[in-house]
Design an enzyme around this catalytic site. Structure first.
Site, PDB file in Angstrom:
ATOM      1  N   ASP A  36      20.978  76.043  18.533  1.00 55.21           N
ATOM      2  CA  ASP A  36      22.259  76.197  17.862  1.00 55.21           C
ATOM      3  C   ASP A  36      22.332  77.556  17.154  1.00 55.21           C
ATOM      4  OD1 ASP A  36      24.667  75.690  16.445  1.00 55.21           O
ATOM      5  OD2 ASP A  36      24.193  73.562  16.346  1.00 55.21           O
ATOM      6  N   THR A  77      30.087  74.703  17.921  1.00 57.70           N
ATOM      7  CA  THR A  77      29.003  73.823  18.372  1.00 57.70           C
ATOM      8  C   THR A  77      29.475  72.759  19.353  1.00 57.70           C
ATOM      9  OG1 THR A  77      27.753  74.171  16.334  1.00 57.70           O
ATOM     10  CG2 THR A  77      27.257  72.176  17.596  1.00 57.70           C
ATOM     11  N   ASN A  98      35.120  71.589  16.771  1.00 56.86           N
ATOM     12  CA  ASN A  98      34.367  70.530  16.099  1.00 56.86           C
ATOM     13  C   ASN A  98      35.306  69.514  15.446  1.00 56.86           C
ATOM     14  OD1 ASN A  98      31.927  71.800  16.753  1.00 56.86           O
ATOM     15  ND2 ASN A  98      31.919  72.989  14.863  1.00 56.86           N
ATOM     16  N   ASP A 346      24.583  77.262  22.082  1.00 57.24           N
ATOM     17  CA  ASP A 346      25.976  76.817  22.072  1.00 57.24           C
ATOM     18  C   ASP A 346      26.939  77.905  21.619  1.00 57.24           C
ATOM     19  OD1 ASP A 346      24.973  76.804  19.506  1.00 57.24           O
ATOM     20  OD2 ASP A 346      25.845  74.877  18.956  1.00 57.24           O
ATOM     21  N   HIS A 481      30.756  81.971  13.052  1.00 57.29           N
ATOM     22  CA  HIS A 481      30.945  82.315  14.463  1.00 57.29           C
ATOM     23  C   HIS A 481      32.254  81.703  14.925  1.00 57.29           C
ATOM     24  CE1 HIS A 481      29.716  78.143  15.092  1.00 57.29           C
ATOM     25  NE2 HIS A 481      28.769  78.398  14.201  1.00 57.29           N
TER      26      HIS A 481
END
Length: 540
Positions: A36, A77, A98, A346, A481
């Site tokens: 991750d 993610t 997410n 990811d 990110h």
């Protein structure tokens, strides 16, 4: 001589057949590793300090795709894990972020929410998780479909979404760590009670044993030559600490959730992965199994301290040892040459803007709260006082369609009211009406990534994109990110083990190519929403 040639040819044929027979027609076990928030650069930045049996072993003996990128926005993610295993993009698999806003219910949806199931392994609320929001199949699903569900598929991660999405819809299990109950848990989507081996792992209280102690440097301080000073203003200070300097005290007050912000959560993940291999007998017969492992702590540490910190360097040096340990365990149990492994990430990560400012590199932050307040003010001044916007999340504006219809106001009118003022905001590069994306003057690659990221039922009406090294910060320290830029989109991708020859390619590859490549190696159908292409250099 012609009589001697036949026996020699026969012997040569036997030797070739023996070599061929030594390689099973399918790997006994596939192990997918997702790190991750691992930028591609991390493979090489710490290379001289890594040991020989972790990342360096994968680079030396595996096949590395040196130019692998994500081909959509946002690089988060949930979408990352879904893209890796579906071979698809959010526009098809539906994992647009997410979290997203549901306009039908006027509520926010978490990527693996499923209120129809219950947590298993704890007597608490929450933990109601499953892959039901993912609309397409995964390579793990297709493996089980190929052999009447005889393959075992298990997902393991400190994050629920890191375990659930890769394992797919038909998985035997997905386990994630819930620090509120200090245990690995799952949900009734998979089972009604934890297996005894998971209870045994939980009984070891690994997190509690790590906590109420210190996170010290893994190596002598002089070894950390690829980081900024140990303590800088843009790094986070956690509860229970007086500074952001090593050693870090890990406070345990009945809740071990903060273990995720240290490298020791990765150690727990390796422990769990090895326990699954042993107790579920993964890779013990000729029917391939699939273990999905996601190392999450690199993300938590990266968010808190940034990608140039001593903390992230220490975390990767420790992760390198975890990778080496897992490879060694696989080779001693499943057998070298019997398992196929791939490693990727990811998403990447942005350097901390405050650090970039010291280097005179353009960068900056704003906040979601500020941008939403700005939008409300603009629309109030131009269209009147009304709830024109239902939600602003993932840099997308969800307009109040029913209000617009009642007042006979078009989306274009709202967009035009917002456009000029928002474009004056420092750091804002584009404000885009998604319905008009096709006719918008925009660089083709950016337009394609926006298109790939939009599933209309879960996305907004207007998209905001920022300049390089700009983002919406959710705290005053650390980084994040999500952009289309290479620092967020360029990730490592290495295949290792069964039928993989050492080598590398610098050809442009997208992360959606992983699932069809695995499908080709396994000789099974690719996932139903797959848009990726086989990485032929690996197959050849």
């Amino acid at each position: 001589m012609k009589y001697l040639a036949l026996p020699l040819l026969f012997i040569s044929s036997l030797a070739l057949n023996a070599q061929t027979a030594a390689v099973p027609p399918q790997p006994k076990l596939v192990v997918g590793i997702v790190v991750d928030q691992m930028s591609y650069e991390f493979l090489y930045r710490y290379k001289d300090t890594y040991n020989t049996n972790g990342f360096n072993k994968l680079l030396k003996e595996g096949f590395s795709c040196e130019n692998a990128h994500y081909n959509y926005i946002p690089t988060y993610t949930g979408p990352g894990h879904a893209s890796i295993y579906t071979g698809s993009v959010p526009a098809i698999n539906g994992i647009v972020s997410n979290d997203w806003f549901d306009e039908k219910t006027n509520t926010y949806v978490y990527v693996t929410d499923d209120l129809s199931v219950k947590i298993v392994g704890a007597d608490t609320t929450g933990g109601q998780m499953s892959p039901k929001n993912m609309l397409s199949t995964t390579v793990t699903d297709m493996l089980k479909l190929s052999n009447q569900q005889r393959s075992k598929v298990i997902g393991i991660s400190m994050k629920d979404r890191g375990a659930i999405l890769p394992a797919g819809h038909s998985a035997d299990a997905a386990y994630w760590y819930d620090g509120r109950v200090n245990a690995w848990v799952t949900s009734t989507y998979y089972m009604d009670a934890l297996p005894q081996w998971v209870n045994t792992v939980n009984a070891e209280k690994q997190a509690q044993n790590f906590m109420n102690t210190y996170w010290n440097l893994y190596l002598p301080a002089s070894s950390y030559t690829n980081a900024t000073a140990d303590s800088v203003p843009w790094e986070t200070v956690f509860i229970g600490e007086e500074s952001n300097k090593f050693p870090h005290y890990m406070l345990f007050n009945g809740n071990s959730e903060s273990i995720k912000s240290t490298p020791f959560g990765n150690t727990m993940t390796t422990t769990m992965a090895k326990a699954a291999i042993k107790n579920e007998n993964l890779g013990k017969d000729n029917i391939p199994d699939f273990l999905c492992v996601s190392y999450s702590c690199t993300d938590y540490v990266g968010h808190a301290y940034g990608p140039h910190s001593v903390e992230i360097e220490d975390t990767y040096l420790r992760l390198d040892a975890e990778i080496a340990d897992l490879i060694s365990y696989l080779e001693s149990t499943v057998g070298k040459g019997n398992f196929l492994m791939f490693l990727t990430a990811d998403h990447g990560v942005s350097p901390v803007p405050q650090y970039l400012e010291t280097l005179k590199i353009p960068s900056g932050t704003t906040t979601e709260y500020y941008m939403r307040a700005k939008m409300d003010t603009i629309l109030r001044n131009n269209l009147g006082d009304a709830p024109w916007i239902k939600s602003y999340i993932n840099q997308q504006i969800y307009l109040n369609d029913s209000l617009l219809k009642a007042k006979n106001i078009s989306k274009e009118t709202v967009f035009n009211a917002l456009y000029s003022d928002l474009m004056q905001e420092q750091g804002v590069a584009y404000v885009i009406l998604l319905d008009a994306l096709e006719s918008t003057t925009l660089q083709a690659d950016i337009k394609e990534r926006i298109t790939n990221g939009i599933y209309p039922k879960r996305c907004g009406d207007i998209q905001i994109l920022y300049d390089p090294y700009w983002f919406e910060a959710y705290r005053p320290t650390g980084t994040t990110h999500g952009s289309h830029f290479s620092y967020d989109a360029h990730v490592p991708l290495i295949f290792y083990g069964w039928n993989i020859k050492a080598g590398e390619t610098h050809r442009d590859i997208t992360v959606t190519d992983i699932a069809p490549t695995l499908s080709a190696l396994l000789r099974i159908s690719e996932p139903n929403g797959c848009v990726g292409k086989v990485i032929t250099e690996i197959i050849k």
